[in-house]
Design a protein around this motif. Structure first.
Motif, PDB file in Angstrom:
ATOM      1  N   VAL A   9       0.940  -1.356  -0.160  1.00  0.00           N
ATOM      2  CA  VAL A   9       0.061   0.096   0.095  1.00  0.00           C
ATOM      3  C   VAL A   9       0.983   1.503   0.096  1.00  0.00           C
ATOM      4  CG1 VAL A   9      -1.804   1.279   1.289  1.00  0.00           C
ATOM      5  CG2 VAL A   9      -1.710  -1.218   1.290  1.00  0.00           C
ATOM      6  N   LEU A  10       1.781   1.340   0.837  1.00  0.00           N
ATOM      7  CA  LEU A  10       2.791   2.544   0.891  1.00  0.00           C
ATOM      8  C   LEU A  10       4.165   1.905   1.150  1.00  0.00           C
ATOM      9  CD1 LEU A  10       0.917   4.294   4.274  1.00  0.00           C
ATOM     10  CD2 LEU A  10       0.594   4.558   1.499  1.00  0.00           C
ATOM     11  N   PRO A  11       4.719   1.646  -0.291  1.00  0.00           N
ATOM     12  CA  PRO A  11       6.062   1.106  -0.332  1.00  0.00           C
ATOM     13  C   PRO A  11       7.156   2.200  -0.021  1.00  0.00           C
ATOM     14  CG  PRO A  11       4.959   1.323  -2.585  1.00  0.00           C
ATOM     15  CD  PRO A  11       3.791   1.513  -1.629  1.00  0.00           C
ATOM     16  N   ASN A  12       6.652   3.402  -0.263  1.00  0.00           N
ATOM     17  CA  ASN A  12       7.728   4.386   0.275  1.00  0.00           C
ATOM     18  C   ASN A  12       7.414   5.129   1.593  1.00  0.00           C
ATOM     19  OD1 ASN A  12       8.922   4.275  -2.320  1.00  0.00           O
ATOM     20  ND2 ASN A  12       7.209   5.386  -3.046  1.00  0.00           N
ATOM     21  N   ALA A  13       6.845   4.427   2.532  1.00  0.00           N
ATOM     22  CA  ALA A  13       6.500   5.015   3.735  1.00  0.00           C
ATOM     23  C   ALA A  13       7.614   5.612   4.430  1.00  0.00           C
ATOM     24  CB  ALA A  13       5.700   3.891   4.636  1.00  0.00           C
ATOM     25  N   ASP A  14       7.855   6.228   5.492  1.00  0.00           N
ATOM     26  CA  ASP A  14       9.082   6.973   5.858  1.00  0.00           C
ATOM     27  C   ASP A  14       9.493   5.969   6.970  1.00  0.00           C
ATOM     28  OD1 ASP A  14       9.002   9.935   4.839  1.00  0.00           O
ATOM     29  OD2 ASP A  14       6.839   9.441   5.378  1.00  0.00           O
ATOM     30  N   VAL A  15       8.624   5.371   7.738  1.00  0.00           N
ATOM     31  CA  VAL A  15       9.084   4.481   8.664  1.00  0.00           C
ATOM     32  C   VAL A  15       8.045   2.974   8.497  1.00  0.00           C
ATOM     33  CG1 VAL A  15       9.255   3.661  11.078  1.00  0.00           C
ATOM     34  CG2 VAL A  15       9.649   6.153  10.469  1.00  0.00           C
ATOM     35  N   LYS A  16       8.841   1.913   8.524  1.00  0.00           N
ATOM     36  CA  LYS A  16       8.114   0.669   8.424  1.00  0.00           C
ATOM     37  C   LYS A  16       8.460  -0.174   9.519  1.00  0.00           C
ATOM     38  CE  LYS A  16       8.394   0.561   3.228  1.00  0.00           C
ATOM     39  NZ  LYS A  16       8.658  -0.142   1.924  1.00  0.00           N
ATOM     40  N   ILE A  17       7.359  -0.781  10.104  1.00  0.00           N
ATOM     41  CA  ILE A  17       7.687  -1.684  11.206  1.00  0.00           C
ATOM     42  C   ILE A  17       6.958  -3.057  11.024  1.00  0.00           C
ATOM     43  CG2 ILE A  17       7.307  -1.961  13.691  1.00  0.00           C
ATOM     44  CD1 ILE A  17       8.993   0.501  13.179  1.00  0.00           C
ATOM     45  N   TYR A  18       7.669  -4.152  11.386  1.00  0.00           N
ATOM     46  CA  TYR A  18       7.119  -5.584  11.082  1.00  0.00           C
ATOM     47  C   TYR A  18       6.736  -5.958  12.662  1.00  0.00           C
ATOM     48  CZ  TYR A  18       5.688 -10.077   9.876  1.00  0.00           C
ATOM     49  OH  TYR A  18       4.841 -11.274   9.677  1.00  0.00           O
ATOM     50  N   LEU A  19       5.758  -5.790  13.319  1.00  0.00           N
ATOM     51  CA  LEU A  19       5.425  -6.063  14.673  1.00  0.00           C
ATOM     52  C   LEU A  19       4.816  -7.483  14.668  1.00  0.00           C
ATOM     53  CD1 LEU A  19       5.379  -4.901  17.636  1.00  0.00           C
ATOM     54  CD2 LEU A  19       2.926  -4.193  17.172  1.00  0.00           C
ATOM     55  N   THR A  20       5.532  -8.488  15.548  1.00  0.00           N
ATOM     56  CA  THR A  20       5.229  -9.611  15.809  1.00  0.00           C
ATOM     57  C   THR A  20       5.279 -10.272  17.288  1.00  0.00           C
ATOM     58  OG1 THR A  20       5.316 -11.981  14.916  1.00  0.00           O
ATOM     59  CG2 THR A  20       7.542 -10.479  15.266  1.00  0.00           C
ATOM     60  N   ALA A  21       4.840 -11.153  17.740  1.00  0.00           N
ATOM     61  CA  ALA A  21       5.097 -11.829  18.850  1.00  0.00           C
ATOM     62  C   ALA A  21       4.759 -13.455  18.459  1.00  0.00           C
ATOM     63  CB  ALA A  21       4.100 -11.309  19.677  1.00  0.00           C
ATOM     64  N   SER A  22       5.247 -14.365  19.519  1.00  0.00           N
ATOM     65  CA  SER A  22       4.865 -15.859  19.280  1.00  0.00           C
ATOM     66  C   SER A  22       3.468 -15.985  19.313  1.00  0.00           C
ATOM     67  CB  SER A  22       5.588 -16.364  20.402  1.00  0.00           C
ATOM     68  OG  SER A  22       5.096 -16.291  21.689  1.00  0.00           O
ATOM     69  N   VAL A  23       3.128 -17.023  18.782  1.00  0.00           N
ATOM     70  CA  VAL A  23       1.500 -17.626  18.643  1.00  0.00           C
ATOM     71  C   VAL A  23       1.249 -17.730  20.239  1.00  0.00           C
ATOM     72  CG1 VAL A  23       0.221 -19.529  18.247  1.00  0.00           C
ATOM     73  CG2 VAL A  23       1.600 -18.756  16.381  1.00  0.00           C
ATOM     74  N   GLU A  24       2.052 -18.275  20.981  1.00  0.00           N
ATOM     75  CA  GLU A  24       1.660 -18.367  22.528  1.00  0.00           C
ATOM     76  C   GLU A  24       1.491 -17.140  23.122  1.00  0.00           C
ATOM     77  OE1 GLU A  24       4.668 -19.792  21.109  1.00  0.00           O
ATOM     78  OE2 GLU A  24       3.695 -21.714  20.693  1.00  0.00           O
ATOM     79  N   ARG A  60       0.494 -14.377  21.817  1.00  0.00           N
ATOM     80  CA  ARG A  60      -0.581 -13.629  21.178  1.00  0.00           C
ATOM     81  C   ARG A  60      -1.906 -14.304  21.721  1.00  0.00           C
ATOM     82  NH1 ARG A  60      -0.196 -14.005  15.120  1.00  0.00           N
ATOM     83  NH2 ARG A  60       1.626 -15.381  15.477  1.00  0.00           N
ATOM     84  N   ALA A  61      -1.881 -15.760  21.769  1.00  0.00           N
ATOM     85  CA  ALA A  61      -3.051 -16.443  22.119  1.00  0.00           C
ATOM     86  C   ALA A  61      -3.277 -16.139  23.755  1.00  0.00           C
ATOM     87  CB  ALA A  61      -2.812 -17.722  22.103  1.00  0.00           C
ATOM     88  N   ASN A  62      -2.292 -15.898  24.453  1.00  0.00           N
ATOM     89  CA  ASN A  62      -2.546 -15.765  25.819  1.00  0.00           C
ATOM     90  C   ASN A  62      -3.056 -14.340  26.143  1.00  0.00           C
ATOM     91  OD1 ASN A  62      -1.634 -17.202  28.161  1.00  0.00           O
ATOM     92  ND2 ASN A  62       0.283 -17.458  27.545  1.00  0.00           N
ATOM     93  N   ARG A  63      -2.613 -13.408  25.467  1.00  0.00           N
ATOM     94  CA  ARG A  63      -3.081 -12.121  25.417  1.00  0.00           C
ATOM     95  C   ARG A  63      -4.528 -12.191  25.043  1.00  0.00           C
ATOM     96  NH1 ARG A  63       1.623  -8.897  21.830  1.00  0.00           N
ATOM     97  NH2 ARG A  63       3.183  -9.031  23.525  1.00  0.00           N
ATOM     98  N   ARG A  64      -4.826 -12.645  24.076  1.00  0.00           N
ATOM     99  CA  ARG A  64      -6.363 -12.800  23.568  1.00  0.00           C
ATOM    100  C   ARG A  64      -7.258 -13.419  24.635  1.00  0.00           C
ATOM    101  NH1 ARG A  64     -10.214 -10.345  20.936  1.00  0.00           N
ATOM    102  NH2 ARG A  64     -11.536 -11.848  19.599  1.00  0.00           N
ATOM    103  N   PHE A  65      -6.753 -14.629  25.036  1.00  0.00           N
ATOM    104  CA  PHE A  65      -7.378 -15.441  26.310  1.00  0.00           C
ATOM    105  C   PHE A  65      -7.683 -14.394  27.461  1.00  0.00           C
ATOM    106  CE2 PHE A  65      -7.223 -18.426  29.835  1.00  0.00           C
ATOM    107  CZ  PHE A  65      -8.217 -19.033  29.666  1.00  0.00           C
ATOM    108  N   LYS A  66      -6.546 -13.700  27.890  1.00  0.00           N
ATOM    109  CA  LYS A  66      -6.681 -12.757  28.986  1.00  0.00           C
ATOM    110  C   LYS A  66      -7.961 -11.695  28.653  1.00  0.00           C
ATOM    111  CE  LYS A  66      -2.457 -13.166  31.392  1.00  0.00           C
ATOM    112  NZ  LYS A  66      -1.017 -12.774  31.263  1.00  0.00           N
ATOM    113  N   GLU A  67      -7.788 -11.140  27.665  1.00  0.00           N
ATOM    114  CA  GLU A  67      -8.725  -9.961  27.245  1.00  0.00           C
ATOM    115  C   GLU A  67     -10.030 -10.618  27.156  1.00  0.00           C
ATOM    116  OE1 GLU A  67      -7.208  -8.319  23.368  1.00  0.00           O
ATOM    117  OE2 GLU A  67      -9.105  -8.035  22.822  1.00  0.00           O
ATOM    118  N   LEU A  68     -10.288 -11.789  26.578  1.00  0.00           N
ATOM    119  CA  LEU A  68     -11.749 -12.130  26.596  1.00  0.00           C
ATOM    120  C   LEU A  68     -12.248 -12.790  27.816  1.00  0.00           C
ATOM    121  CD1 LEU A  68     -11.533 -14.788  23.299  1.00  0.00           C
ATOM    122  CD2 LEU A  68     -12.780 -12.291  23.662  1.00  0.00           C
TER     123      LEU A  68
END
Ligand code: DC
Length: 218
Positions: free
Chosen positions: A134-149, A151-159
């Motif tokens: 979408v924005l190949p010339n963006a000024d700053v690009k971040i790839y934000l990730t976390a392990s599956v475990e 992410r699942a834990n965060r979602r579990f707690k949130e729910l």
């Protein structure tokens, strides 16, 4: 051209939480592109279309108009003029969005809207293909990730905090399936742009992630 920060990453990595805080700190507009795909998904669901009915999805794109607005700084999504923001987070909507977003006509429908916003304004835009497509010339690009475990834990707690009955294994499996779909589709798959900075938030606090990203911005 506005100043553009692109944040991509898998479901549940905390993109929207982080992107909103970065946008607030910098005084930029937050653009949640996943919400746009969810908006179109609601249109398909309202028409009784099943996620695997590709031809019907393509046809239904013709009478869908998704637009975006802001109320008290919060992004609102309109579908053919109706504010549908409160429906966006439903499970069926996420599922339909994840599957229908692999259809080229669906992506084409939203591309101009996303690019025009970034052209006119300083934005923090989050999604799956912002830095790569979408924005190949963006000024700053971040790839934000976390392990599956993680992410699942965060979602579990949130729910659970919301009082919603849920099962950790099912959540983890759902995240895994969504990753596979988002990363392996033919068009605009989720992947780190070559020039994106990788941020793995598994062992970081929200404040640490925000600081790491704002530190890269002007
Ligand atoms: O981030 P989210 O869960 O709200 O996104 C919903 C779906 O939309 C997600 O499964 C993949 C799709 N999506 C996409 O294909 N490209 C984007 N830029 C943002 C979301």
């Amino acid at each position: 051209m506005g100043y553009n920060i692109a944040i991509d990453g898998p479901a549940g990595a905390g993109k929207s939480t982080i992107a909103k805080l970065v946008a607030k700190e910098k005084g930029y507009i937050y653009v949640d592109t996943g919400a746009m795909y969810r908006g179109l998904a609601i249109h398909f669901l309202k028409k009784g279309i099943q996620p695997d009915e590709k031809e019907k999805i393509i046809d239904a794109c013709k009478d869908a108009e998704v637009s975006i607005g802001y109320e008290d700084g919060a992004q609102q999504i309109y579908l053919n003029g109706e504010n549908i923001t409160s429906m966006l987070r439903e499970e069926a909507v996420g599922n339909m969005a994840s599957i229908s977003s692999a259809v080229p006509e669906v992506r084409a429908k939203l591309l101009d809207l996303q690019r025009n916003l970034a052209k006119e304004k300083d934005v923090v835009m989050d999604g799956r293909d912002i830095g790569t497509h979408v924005l190949p010339n963006a000024d700053v690009k971040i790839y934000l990730t976390a392990s599956v475990e993680c992410r699942a834990n965060r979602r579990f707690k949130e729910l659970r905090e919301k009082g919603i009955e849920c099962n950790y294994d099912e959540i983890a499996q759902d995240i895994q399936e969504r990753d596979t779909r988002d990363m392996n589709r033919e068009i605009a798959p989720l992947k780190k742009a070559d020039d994106a900075v990788l941020v793995d938030s598994s062992d970081m606090t929200i404040e640490e992630v925000v600081k790491a990203i704002t530190g890269l911005c002007r």
